[in-house]
Motif scaffolding. Structure first.
Motif: not given
Length: 190
Positions: A115-141
């Motif tokens: 993400d920002n290797p100058v000051k941050d330690t984290n990585k971004l893991h990018l995923f591809f999902a095919q044939n996504a379907k609406k299956s439920s309601e959102q569960v939000l924080d």
């Protein structure tokens, strides 16, 4: 070709420790021998982002407020991976379902980026999902108020060019996701 050298960490102290934010102060020696005693690092969890494509060739986006810059953004579903409890892939699937109510049969990892290797330690893991379907309601924080937006894949580059999509991790995932989709389509025609 120049031979680059890593910095040497002489001392490291956690100066702020909160479940949502950790900051480390490093004392480092540069390759030229100079000492810097106040190089601050943000210790951040890895993030999983999902390029989810529906059967109708629409990409599943979320529109939400981001307090750091005080703006509302259109971005791909994403969130922190819980390293003690889940893999990046299961975190991606969880975030997709929680934020959008969509699920996909399987995810394919298309890249791991910093993400920002100058000051941050984290990585971004990018995923591809095919044939996504609406299956439920959102569960939000409690901090999430998310609108699900479906964008035709054919229109997404125009939205980036217009500045409607401007979050760097989402843009990287879109480019890599469209490239992965193109390769899948080529493989099907062989």
């Amino acid at each position: 070709m120049k031979h680059l050298k890593k910095w040497k960490t002489l001392n490291s102290n956690l100066v702020f420790n909160n479940p949502w934010c950790q900051i480390r102060q490093d004392e480092v020696e540069l390759p030229n021998g100079k000492i810097i005693n106040d190089f601050f690092i943000n210790i951040r969890p890895d993030i999983a982002l999902v390029f989810a494509l529906t059967e109708n060739q629409e990409i599943v986006f979320v529109r939400q407020y981001r307090h750091g810059v005080g703006e509302i953004f259109l971005e791909l579903p994403a969130g922190a991976v819980e390293p003690n409890f889940e893999s990046a892939e299961s975190g991606a699937m969880r975030e997709l379902t929680e934020e959008t109510g969509y699920t996909a049969g399987n995810l394919t990892k298309i890249a791991t980026l910093y993400d920002n290797p100058v000051k941050d330690t984290n990585k971004l893991h990018l995923f591809f999902a095919q044939n996504a379907k609406k299956s439920s309601e959102q569960v939000l924080d409690i901090t999430e108020d998310i609108e699900v937006v479906l964008v035709p894949a054919s229109e997404v580059m125009d939205k980036i060019a217009a500045g409607d999509i401007c979050v760097s991790g989402s843009i990287a995932a879109i480019f890599l996701g469209l490239n992965y989709l193109r390769k899948l389509e080529q493989d099907l025609t062989l």
